[in-house]
Design an enzyme around this catalytic site. Structure first.
Site, PDB file in Angstrom:
ATOM      1  N   ASN A 171      -7.291   5.755  -1.585  1.00 41.44           N
ATOM      2  CA  ASN A 171      -6.152   4.891  -1.265  1.00 41.44           C
ATOM      3  C   ASN A 171      -6.321   3.674  -2.169  1.00 41.44           C
ATOM      4  OD1 ASN A 171      -4.203   3.241  -0.159  1.00 41.44           O
ATOM      5  ND2 ASN A 171      -4.694   3.786   1.962  1.00 41.44           N
ATOM      6  N   LYS A 211      -9.637   1.585  -1.531  1.00 43.88           N
ATOM      7  CA  LYS A 211      -9.805   1.122  -0.139  1.00 43.88           C
ATOM      8  C   LYS A 211     -11.136   1.566   0.457  1.00 43.88           C
ATOM      9  CE  LYS A 211      -7.167   1.247   4.224  1.00 43.88           C
ATOM     10  NZ  LYS A 211      -5.892   1.778   4.801  1.00 43.88           N
ATOM     11  N   ASN A 259       0.509  -0.702   5.565  1.00 44.21           N
ATOM     12  CA  ASN A 259       1.416   0.131   6.364  1.00 44.21           C
ATOM     13  C   ASN A 259       0.859   0.055   7.789  1.00 44.21           C
ATOM     14  OD1 ASN A 259       3.100   2.494   4.509  1.00 44.21           O
ATOM     15  ND2 ASN A 259       1.489   1.328   3.498  1.00 44.21           N
ATOM     16  N   GLU A 280      -6.431   8.898   7.664  1.00 48.60           N
ATOM     17  CA  GLU A 280      -6.958   8.407   6.389  1.00 48.60           C
ATOM     18  C   GLU A 280      -8.371   8.926   6.118  1.00 48.60           C
ATOM     19  OE1 GLU A 280      -5.009   4.067   6.802  1.00 48.60           O
ATOM     20  OE2 GLU A 280      -5.848   4.534   4.853  1.00 48.60           O
ATOM     21  N   CYS A 324      -4.792  -2.921   3.114  1.00 45.80           N
ATOM     22  CA  CYS A 324      -4.452  -2.733   4.517  1.00 45.80           C
ATOM     23  C   CYS A 324      -5.571  -3.044   5.500  1.00 45.80           C
ATOM     24  CB  CYS A 324      -3.901  -1.331   4.725  1.00 45.80           C
ATOM     25  SG  CYS A 324      -2.920  -1.207   6.209  1.00 45.80           S
ATOM     26  N   GLU A 366       0.865  -1.175   0.000  1.00 39.57           N
ATOM     27  CA  GLU A 366       0.000   0.000   0.000  1.00 39.57           C
ATOM     28  C   GLU A 366       0.912   1.239   0.000  1.00 39.57           C
ATOM     29  OE1 GLU A 366      -1.445   0.785   3.930  1.00 39.57           O
ATOM     30  OE2 GLU A 366      -3.230   1.871   3.235  1.00 39.57           O
TER      31      GLU A 366
HETATM   32  N1  ING Z   1      -3.127   0.773   8.811  1.00 41.49           N
HETATM   33  C1  ING Z   1      -3.429  -0.034   9.920  1.00 41.49           C
HETATM   34  C2  ING Z   1      -3.963  -1.415   9.599  1.00 41.49           C
HETATM   35  O1  ING Z   1      -5.168  -1.674   9.564  1.00 41.49           O
HETATM   36  C3  ING Z   1      -3.981  -0.084  12.236  1.00 41.49           C
HETATM   37  C4  ING Z   1      -4.292   0.654  10.942  1.00 41.49           C
HETATM   38  C5  ING Z   1      -2.774   0.167  12.904  1.00 41.49           C
HETATM   39  C6  ING Z   1      -4.845  -1.034  12.716  1.00 41.49           C
HETATM   40  C7  ING Z   1      -2.447  -0.531  14.077  1.00 41.49           C
HETATM   41  C8  ING Z   1      -4.542  -1.749  13.887  1.00 41.49           C
HETATM   42  C9  ING Z   1      -3.337  -1.493  14.555  1.00 41.49           C
HETATM   43  O2  ING Z   1      -3.117  -2.272   9.453  1.00 41.49           O
HETATM   44  C10 ING Z   1      -3.804   1.036   7.659  1.00 41.49           C
HETATM   45  N2  ING Z   1      -3.169   1.838   6.787  1.00 41.49           N
HETATM   46  O3  ING Z   1      -4.934   0.608   7.413  1.00 41.49           O
END
Ligand code: ING
Length: 313
Positions: free
Chosen positions: A110, A127, A197, A146, A172, A47
């Site tokens: 995204n 996304k 990410n 986001e 993601c 991503e």
């Molecule tokens: N990032 C993360 C993901 O779903 C996140 C958001 C971070 C969720 C830490 C849970 C813990 O992997 C993105 N960009 O969606």
């Protein structure tokens, strides 16, 4: 004739916010060459593979924000990727921030694309599950904006006939939601491609510190098994602009087993031979939706819980 696809998962280490597209593309090309050298038919990038993950900080200036987006795809900066795909006869999945104008309005997504071995775009996904929030959380060590920077994806979860099978994409946070896999599973998907990410720390749930890698593989292994599909997931990993992100990019079989995994937090490619026909026994037996999945009986539960419409009706 067995349908075996050799797939490379191409993990990226951090991308600095000052790193230009040309330098990033040179890194992507090195990974594509590596994957091709190992016989890959397809390489999967993360991503937001062209820039730092700018959702982790507030970008107040609109011009600066737009500079993180691709205003066309392909475009001169990424054209070398499409040319290399043609030359090496290898397809690729690429995640990036998409800026487009729809009905005169700027829209930001995204996005990920699937590109064939001839260098032509096969399909696009935007996304749907946008984590985080729209207004900065000053108390947090980093942001997830986001919901501020992207519109909710408006393309659904299509599945394309490509690379000799049925291929779909998610991005993601989508991978944490079973619906994403099931909507594609109901379309017979055999290979799901995604990038992520993912910080090691979730400021909203500090009690999950140390569980990031477990949760990452948990959701994808379950999604693969419950829908009889391969899942290929590429991380943007390492310490990027002060945010430590998980790696563990991987290739998961329809059994739910991990068959390849990255072991660093940098640019790294791992390859696996994905036999798409392994999906069939899961789809025809334990997860034969037509024979075993009784949607008509789910409604009562849904009405009691007030959940949304049941898929597949
Ligand atoms: N990032 C993360 C993901 O779903 C996140 C958001 C971070 C969720 C830490 C849970 C813990 O992997 C993105 N960009 O969606």
């Amino acid at each position: 004739m067995p349908r075996i696809l050799t797939v490379g998962v191409a993990q990226l280490g951090p991308i600095a916010r000052t790193e230009n597209r040309q330098h990033v593309v040179s890194r992507l090309l090195a990974l594509m060459e590596g994957a091709a050298h190992m016989g890959s038919d397809l390489v999967v990038y993360p991503e937001a593979a062209l820039t730092a993950f700018f959702g982790h900080w507030l970008v107040a200036d609109e011009d600066e924000l737009d500079s993180y987006f691709e205003h066309a795809m392909p475009n001169p900066a990424v054209q070398p990727l499409f040319e290399a795909a043609r030359r090496l006869h290898i397809g690729f999945h690429l995640g990036y921030a998409e800026l487009t104008v729809e009905n005169g309005d700027k829209r930001r997504f995204n996005t990920s694309i699937l590109v064939g071995r001839d260098g032509a775009i096969v399909g696009k996904y935007r996304k749907i599950h946008l984590p985080g929030y729209a207004e900065p959380h000053p108390e947090a060590p980093f942001q997830n904006l986001e919901k501020r920077y992207f519109d909710v994806g408006n393309l659904g979860w299509p599945v394309w006939e490509a690379f000799g099978g049925r291929v779909g994409m998610m991005v993601c946070n989508d991978r944490r939601w079973p619906e994403a896999y099931r909507v594609m599973g109901l379309q017979g998907v055999e290979l799901i491609l995604l990038g992520y990410n993912t910080p090691t720390h979730d400021p909203s749930m500090p009690q999950t510190d140390g569980l990031g890698n477990f949760h990452n593989h948990l959701v994808m292994q379950a999604g693969a098994y419950q829908n009889g599909t391969w899942v290929v997931a590429a991380a943007k990993a390492g310490l990027e602009e002060g945010v430590e992100m998980i790696g563990q990019s991987c290739i998961i079989a329809p059994s739910g087993e991990l068959v390849a995994q990255c072991s660093t937090l940098g640019d790294e490619v791992q390859v696996a031979r994905c036999d798409l026909d392994l999906c069939t026994s899961y789809k025809e037996n334990i997860f034969n939706f037509a024979r075993h999945r009784r949607c008509e009986h789910y409604g009562l539960i849904v009405e009691r819980t007030g959940a949304g419409p049941v898929l597949g009706r």
